[in-house]
Design an enzyme around this catalytic site. Structure first.
Site, PDB file in Angstrom:
ATOM      1  N   CYS A  49       0.770  -1.275  -0.123  1.00  0.00           N
ATOM      2  CA  CYS A  49       0.117  -0.067   0.055  1.00  0.00           C
ATOM      3  C   CYS A  49       0.973   1.036  -0.193  1.00  0.00           C
ATOM      4  O   CYS A  49       1.829   1.371   0.741  1.00  0.00           O
ATOM      5  CB  CYS A  49      -0.834   0.075   1.164  1.00  0.00           C
ATOM      6  SG  CYS A  49      -1.914   1.453   1.243  1.00  0.00           S
ATOM      7  N   CYS A  53       0.001   5.226   6.784  1.00  0.00           N
ATOM      8  CA  CYS A  53      -0.776   4.892   7.904  1.00  0.00           C
ATOM      9  C   CYS A  53      -0.027   4.467   8.830  1.00  0.00           C
ATOM     10  O   CYS A  53       0.637   3.398   8.735  1.00  0.00           O
ATOM     11  CB  CYS A  53      -2.143   3.922   7.884  1.00  0.00           C
ATOM     12  SG  CYS A  53      -3.092   4.748   6.378  1.00  0.00           S
ATOM     13  N   CYS A  93     -15.820 -10.524   5.655  1.00  0.00           N
ATOM     14  CA  CYS A  93     -15.265  -9.157   5.331  1.00  0.00           C
ATOM     15  C   CYS A  93     -13.781  -9.593   4.565  1.00  0.00           C
ATOM     16  O   CYS A  93     -12.937 -10.324   4.936  1.00  0.00           O
ATOM     17  CB  CYS A  93     -14.971  -8.461   6.497  1.00  0.00           C
ATOM     18  SG  CYS A  93     -16.350  -8.102   7.418  1.00  0.00           S
TER      19      CYS A  93
END
Length: 310
Positions: A49, A53, A93
């Site tokens: 990614c 973060c 999920c």
């Protein structure tokens, strides 16, 4: 009602027993019986990614040992979803380590949603930012929930993430809502934020119209190699208070006890359930971090007399 940070701070200041009593009162009004929803979270695209973060081991700029992988194929995901259902999960999920969903990946994602729905499971995905067209396509595929956490308060956000704005997150939630998909959004507790920041995060979500139907409360897992690896531990009672306040503020939502359970004792998890958490992620992994084993969860719920919803 519309909440202010001052309203939430007043709840934090209540005696612990009074706060738990209020949370239990709200919980029993909307979720009768002693029940728990089991969810499974699968990482369908690991690592690589581009975001920063500070808590995330999947950010390519950090040295955490997580290697970037391609999007998993449909058959493997279906196999894992079947196993989750057999183990008692009613919600599946799927998370991908993306900044945003690319149009080229949309057909594969919609197929995965359709496969999960065909098994009779609630479907949820977390794929980063979306366009209006992508959100509508996910809705047409039958997606039940879209997860997109705000993580923390607007004021503290820049201390945790600089590659995406808070407004970006809120705009994604708005696109999800306008497409007719249920919203799953919460935050991470224990990232060095203040109590005011915890209150601000809850206020941001509680004042959305309508409120999220699903509110995951994560406890920071300080992963070596990330900027937050040496973050000071949070007082466990502060975490339980946050769960209780979430239950009061989101009376009809599933409050999900999410990341960080591996480091929690059975007693601490039990306090979280008492405070109103009524969903847990179930399985060996939560994206790239460990999760309590299925047998341990089953035993704890049995000891507490909590029934699993089917």
């Amino acid at each position: 009602m519309k909440y202010s940070v001052a309203d939430v701070l007043a709840l934090y200041e209540l005696p612990f027993s009074e706060l738990i009593y209020q949370a239990q009162t709200v919980h029993r009004q909307h979720f009768p019986g002693h029940t728990m929803q089991l969810s499974t979270l699968m990482n369908i695209k690991v690592g690589g990614c581009p975001e920063d973060c500070h808590y995330c081991p999947q950010a390519q700029r950090y040295h955490t040992g997580v290697k970037a992988e391609k999007l998993m194929d449909v058959e493997e995901v279906r196999k894992q979803a079947c196993a989750a259902k057999e183990a008692g999960a009613t919600r599946f999920c799927m998370g991908a380590a993306w900044r945003e969903l690319k149009d080229r990946d949309l057909p594969a994602i919609t197929q995965l949603v359709e496969e999960v729905n065909a098994l009779g499971l609630e479907s949820c995905v977390t794929l980063g930012m979306l366009t209006d067209t992508q959100a509508q396509a996910l809705k047409e595929a039958g997606l039940d929930y879209y997860n997109h956490n705000v993580d923390t308060s607007p004021e503290y956000y820049q201390e945790i993430i600089t590659t995406r704005t808070y407004d970006d997150r809120l705009q994604t939630l708005q696109r999800v809502r306008e497409a007719g998909i249920k919203v799953c959004s919460g935050g991470i507790i224990g990232m060095g934020e203040s109590r005011e920041d915890r209150a601000g995060m809850l206020v941001t979500l509680a004042n959305l119209t309508p409120q999220p139907e699903s509110v995951p409360i994560n406890h920071l897992v300080p992963v070596p190699g990330t900027p937050l690896e040496n973050t000071e531990s949070l007082d466990p009672f502060e975490f339980v208070r946050t769960i209780a306040i979430a239950r009061i503020m989101f009376p009809k939502a599933r409050v999900r006890l999410s990341a960080g359970r591996t480091a929690m004792s059975d007693e601490l998890q039990s306090l979280c359930f008492l405070a109103g958490a009524n969903s847990i992620f179930y399985g060996e992994k939560l994206l790239t971090t460990s999760n309590p084993e299925i047998e341990r969860d089953q035993l704890l719920l049995k000891r507490l007399g909590i029934a699993v919803i089917s």
